[in-house]
Design a protein around this motif. Structure first.
Motif, PDB file in Angstrom:
ATOM      1  N   GLY A  42       0.856  15.167  12.720  1.00  0.00           N
ATOM      2  CA  GLY A  42       1.196  14.813  11.378  1.00  0.00           C
ATOM      3  C   GLY A  42       1.055  13.236  11.340  1.00  0.00           C
ATOM      4  N   THR A  43       1.638  12.829  10.467  1.00  0.00           N
ATOM      5  CA  THR A  43       1.962  11.422   9.984  1.00  0.00           C
ATOM      6  C   THR A  43       3.303  10.970  10.001  1.00  0.00           C
ATOM      7  OG1 THR A  43      -0.209  11.713   8.626  1.00  0.00           O
ATOM      8  CG2 THR A  43       1.309   9.744   8.241  1.00  0.00           C
ATOM      9  N   LEU A  44       3.304   9.631  10.583  1.00  0.00           N
ATOM     10  CA  LEU A  44       4.569   9.008  10.764  1.00  0.00           C
ATOM     11  C   LEU A  44       4.455   7.815   9.997  1.00  0.00           C
ATOM     12  CD1 LEU A  44       7.393   7.865  11.973  1.00  0.00           C
ATOM     13  CD2 LEU A  44       5.895   7.329  14.062  1.00  0.00           C
ATOM     14  N   ILE A  45       5.262   7.294   9.006  1.00  0.00           N
ATOM     15  CA  ILE A  45       5.403   5.956   8.478  1.00  0.00           C
ATOM     16  C   ILE A  45       6.692   5.144   8.450  1.00  0.00           C
ATOM     17  CG2 ILE A  45       4.971   4.958   6.228  1.00  0.00           C
ATOM     18  CD1 ILE A  45       3.464   7.295   5.096  1.00  0.00           C
ATOM     19  N   ILE A  46       6.734   3.978   9.141  1.00  0.00           N
ATOM     20  CA  ILE A  46       8.063   3.614   9.480  1.00  0.00           C
ATOM     21  C   ILE A  46       7.665   1.977   9.091  1.00  0.00           C
ATOM     22  CG2 ILE A  46       7.468   3.175  11.790  1.00  0.00           C
ATOM     23  CD1 ILE A  46      10.434   2.870  12.365  1.00  0.00           C
ATOM     24  N   ASN A  47       8.255   1.706   7.818  1.00  0.00           N
ATOM     25  CA  ASN A  47       8.353   0.425   7.276  1.00  0.00           C
ATOM     26  C   ASN A  47       6.941  -0.099   6.905  1.00  0.00           C
ATOM     27  OD1 ASN A  47      11.071   0.151   8.011  1.00  0.00           O
ATOM     28  ND2 ASN A  47      10.721  -1.164   9.858  1.00  0.00           N
ATOM     29  N   GLY A  48       6.238   0.626   6.379  1.00  0.00           N
ATOM     30  CA  GLY A  48       4.898   0.685   5.957  1.00  0.00           C
ATOM     31  C   GLY A  48       3.762   0.823   6.713  1.00  0.00           C
ATOM     32  N   ASN A  49       4.396   0.945   8.207  1.00  0.00           N
ATOM     33  CA  ASN A  49       2.993   0.920   9.345  1.00  0.00           C
ATOM     34  C   ASN A  49       3.024   2.596   9.374  1.00  0.00           C
ATOM     35  OD1 ASN A  49       4.828  -1.387  10.866  1.00  0.00           O
ATOM     36  ND2 ASN A  49       2.999  -1.744   9.819  1.00  0.00           N
ATOM     37  N   THR A  50       1.727   3.023   9.538  1.00  0.00           N
ATOM     38  CA  THR A  50       1.369   4.512   9.342  1.00  0.00           C
ATOM     39  C   THR A  50       0.817   4.913  10.753  1.00  0.00           C
ATOM     40  OG1 THR A  50       0.723   4.594   7.264  1.00  0.00           O
ATOM     41  CG2 THR A  50      -0.029   6.451   8.544  1.00  0.00           C
TER      42      THR A  50
END
Length: 78
Positions: free
Chosen positions: A10-18
């Motif tokens: 899946g996709t992880l997004i943390i502080n705008g980083n994918t």
């Protein structure tokens, strides 16, 4: 104590980083200070840390959720 992390689909997004299909310790380019925006698009519980080495635990994110975690900088799935 170190722990290994397995790959998550899946996709992880943390502080705008994918990150697509993240594995290991996933680090944002910038720390969430004071708060980090975290999108857990993975079907696993995410462990969120306030340092770039996945050592200083600050919270969790349930599967398929968007949360604000204080000082979020890195994340790992175990």
């Amino acid at each position: 104590m170190t722990q290994s992390a397995s790959a998550a689909a899946g996709t992880l997004i943390i502080n705008g980083n994918t990150f697509q299909n993240p594995t290991g310790c996933n680090v944002s380019d910038t720390p969430g200070d004071p708060d980090g925006l975290f999108s857990n698009g993975i079907d696993h519980l995410a462990f969120v840390y306030s340092d770039p080495f996945c050592e200083e635990f600050v919270g969790t994110a349930m599967p398929l959720s968007i949360v604000v975690v204080p000082h979020a900088w890195s994340v790992a799935y175990y």
